[in-house]
Design a protein around this motif. Structure first.
Motif: not given
Length: 281
Positions: A31-32, A98-99, A101, A123-126, A222, A278, A281
């Motif tokens: 993660d992360m 996991a997705p 950043d 992705i969690r973010s872009w 996202r 970040w 979010l």
């Protein structure tokens, strides 16, 4: 994705990196994760100063994804088109637990947007600084037009990567890349990177970007951030970047006075911008 190749970790400027190597694919982060992708004609070295400005916990989350030819070997069966790099990045991100950043600079910002538009679950973010290329009235910068021109492009690339590492480092310094990063980038420049540069730019004429830009609103699936370095005249005007960011449902962050190499111009400021995003979010 490519027969005989997988990805294995090592360190690059103190940051974890993935590179093509032979053997079974076994490594996957948890993660992360923050994944940084470099553009043209450089290597992951451009991210190291920024990452060192992140808190220690965030530094441990950072990983560098080097596109083939730009800090990683160029496989013989890799044509180095824009679609190939998009597919390469999708394949890389699919290996994570996991997705992530995802952060991209220069043309790699385009690969990032392609992921956001077509595979948002990865992705969690872009973050992309090159979003204006998806606007209908965007025009390529002069250097891109040169590389897209048969003959002229080959001659320029031969000159750009000629000489020894010191010669190439001096050219990168002239482009605004400070030392020691210019020297680190120069070590990996050569015919292989030159081949990739020409193939990549020639695979995305204006009509291709215009067509891809029709799907830009899908990137809103996202959270996105568009850094707008006001002195960067190679990625479209600030107004064009703001317009594209709005279509993609993304936030913008003005980096007044910074240029194309904003992550090197002011690493603490660039790191603070990313952390603010970040943390929200």
């Amino acid at each position: 994705m490519f027969a005989g190749y997988s990805v294995m970790p090592f360190r690059y400027g103190g940051v974890r990196m993935r590179s093509w190597t032979s053997g079974p694919a076994w490594w996957c982060l948890g993660d992360m994760t923050i994944a940084f992708v470099n553009g043209v004609p450089v290597t992951p070295a451009v991210w190291a100063p920024l990452i060192k400005e992140l808190p220690e916990a965030r530094q441990r989350e950072a990983v560098l994804l080097a596109p083939p030819g730009f800090g990683a070997p160029l496989p013989a069966d890799f044509a180095a088109t824009f679609d190939d790099y998009r597919n390469w990045l999708i394949d890389e991100l699919s290996r994570f637990d996991a997705p992530v950043d995802l952060v991209g600079h220069s043309l790699a910002g385009g690969y990032v947007l392609e992921v956001a538009m077509t595979r948002p679950g990865l992705i969690r973010s872009w973050v992309s600084d090159t979003i204006a290329g998806y606007e209908p009235d965007y025009t390529w910068h002069d250097l891109a037009k040169l590389w897209q021109t048969p003959g002229d492009g080959e001659r320029h690339i031969e000159q750009l990567f000629s000489g020894d590492a010191g010669d190439r480092a001096a050219r990168m310094a002239g482009w605004g890349i400070p030392e020691p990063t210019a020297g680190e980038v120069a070590l990996h420049q050569g015919p292989e990177m030159g081949k990739a540069v020409l193939a990549l730019y020639r695979s995305v004429p204006r009509r291709v970007l215009i067509e891809r830009g029709r799907n830009l609103p899908a990137a809103a699936a996202r959270p996105g951030l568009v850094p707008i370095a006001t002195q960067d005249d190679s990625v479209g005007s600030p107004a064009l970047r703001h317009r594209a960011a709005e279509r993609a449902g993304a936030r913008t962050a003005e980096l007044d006075g910074l240029g194309h190499w904003w992550m090197l111009d002011d690493p603490p400021r660039a790191a603070a911008m990313l952390l603010d995003f970040w943390n929200s979010l």
